[in-house]
Design an enzyme around this catalytic site. Structure first.
Site, PDB file in Angstrom:
ATOM      1  CE  LYS A   1      -8.046   3.172   3.917  1.00 46.39           C
ATOM      2  NZ  LYS A   1      -9.078   2.623   3.030  1.00 46.39           N
TER       3      LYS A   1
ATOM      4  CB  SER B   1     -12.835  -1.997   1.401  1.00 43.63           C
ATOM      5  OG  SER B   1     -11.425  -1.998   1.371  1.00 43.63           O
TER       6      SER B   1
ATOM      7  NE  ARG C   1      -2.753   1.045   3.506  1.00 42.27           N
ATOM      8  CZ  ARG C   1      -3.659   0.840   4.465  1.00 42.27           C
ATOM      9  NH1 ARG C   1      -4.922   0.622   4.149  1.00 42.27           N
ATOM     10  NH2 ARG C   1      -3.301   0.841   5.725  1.00 42.27           N
TER      11      ARG C   1
END
Length: 214
Positions: free
Chosen positions: A141, A112, A43
């Site tokens: 996040k 997700s 990521r």
């Protein structure tokens, strides 16, 4: 390549924030794999495309040599160019169905999901696994609000594909996810913010095996 639920017990998601330098980052990835992570997601939210491609090529080669599954976050083009095993997309990213068209039938697509409706739609579009969360408050996040255990159970009950919880999961709270029907957990800081990444991975794998659906 298709995923087995057992491979999803410990899913490592990279974050270079805790690496002192470039080689330290790769050392951390290798340590997570050595500790038992069978799926690793690369990521990168802030790299330029050419830099991301170069890094992803090294990442895919490392995973292939180690015999673990390589997943690219968000970027289907990078996944295609590097021959990665798959891609993970969010609800706001490229739709699972379009990702399947671009990647073909043999690659892994993760999506997700935050509720049962999104979960069913993702499976229908061709997802191979789901990431559900945020399971807890997370610093990775900051806009992700935790969802209830009931919602996690509704997601796992709605689909036939493996589901991993993500978001704020640590050695201190992972056992709270028992009985949710999960295949495992996806973790970031629980591995890469720890002084001994391999030992942290070994512990998280052991704990994940306790909460995973048999």
């Amino acid at each position: 390549m298709k995923l087995h639920a057992e491979q999803m017990r410990l899913y490592a998601v990279t974050d270079r924030a805790w690496a002192a330098d470039e080689e330290a980052f790769w050392d951390q990835v290798r340590a997570a794999i050595a500790g038992g992570a069978a799926v690793v997601q690369l990521r990168e939210k802030h790299l330029a495309e050419d830099a991301f491609l170069a890094e992803a090529e090294r990442f895919v080669a490392l995973c292939r040599e180690a015999g673990v599954v390589s997943i690219i976050n968000d970027n289907v083009d990078i996944a295609v160019k590097t021959g990665a095993d798959g891609v993970h997309v969010g609800q706001e990213d490229l739709a699972a169905g379009r990702a399947r068209q671009l990647l073909g039938p043999d690659k892994i697509i993760g999506v997700s999901a935050h509720n049962a409706e999104e979960a069913r739609a993702a499976q229908a579009a061709g997802a191979d696994y789901l990431g559900v969360g945020a399971a807890f408050v997370t610093g990775t996040k900051t806009d992700a609000k935790p969802i209830s255990r009931d919602t996690i159970r509704a997601v796992t009950a709605a689909v036939d594909i493996p589901v991993v919880a993500i978001g704020g999961i640590s050695r201190d709270n992972i056992l709270e996810l028992a009985g949710c029907g999960l295949a495992g957990v996806a973790v970031v800081s629980a591995l890469f913010a720890q002084p001994d990444v391999k030992a942290a991975a070994e512990e998280m794998l052991r704990l994940s095996q306790k909460i995973a659906r048999p």
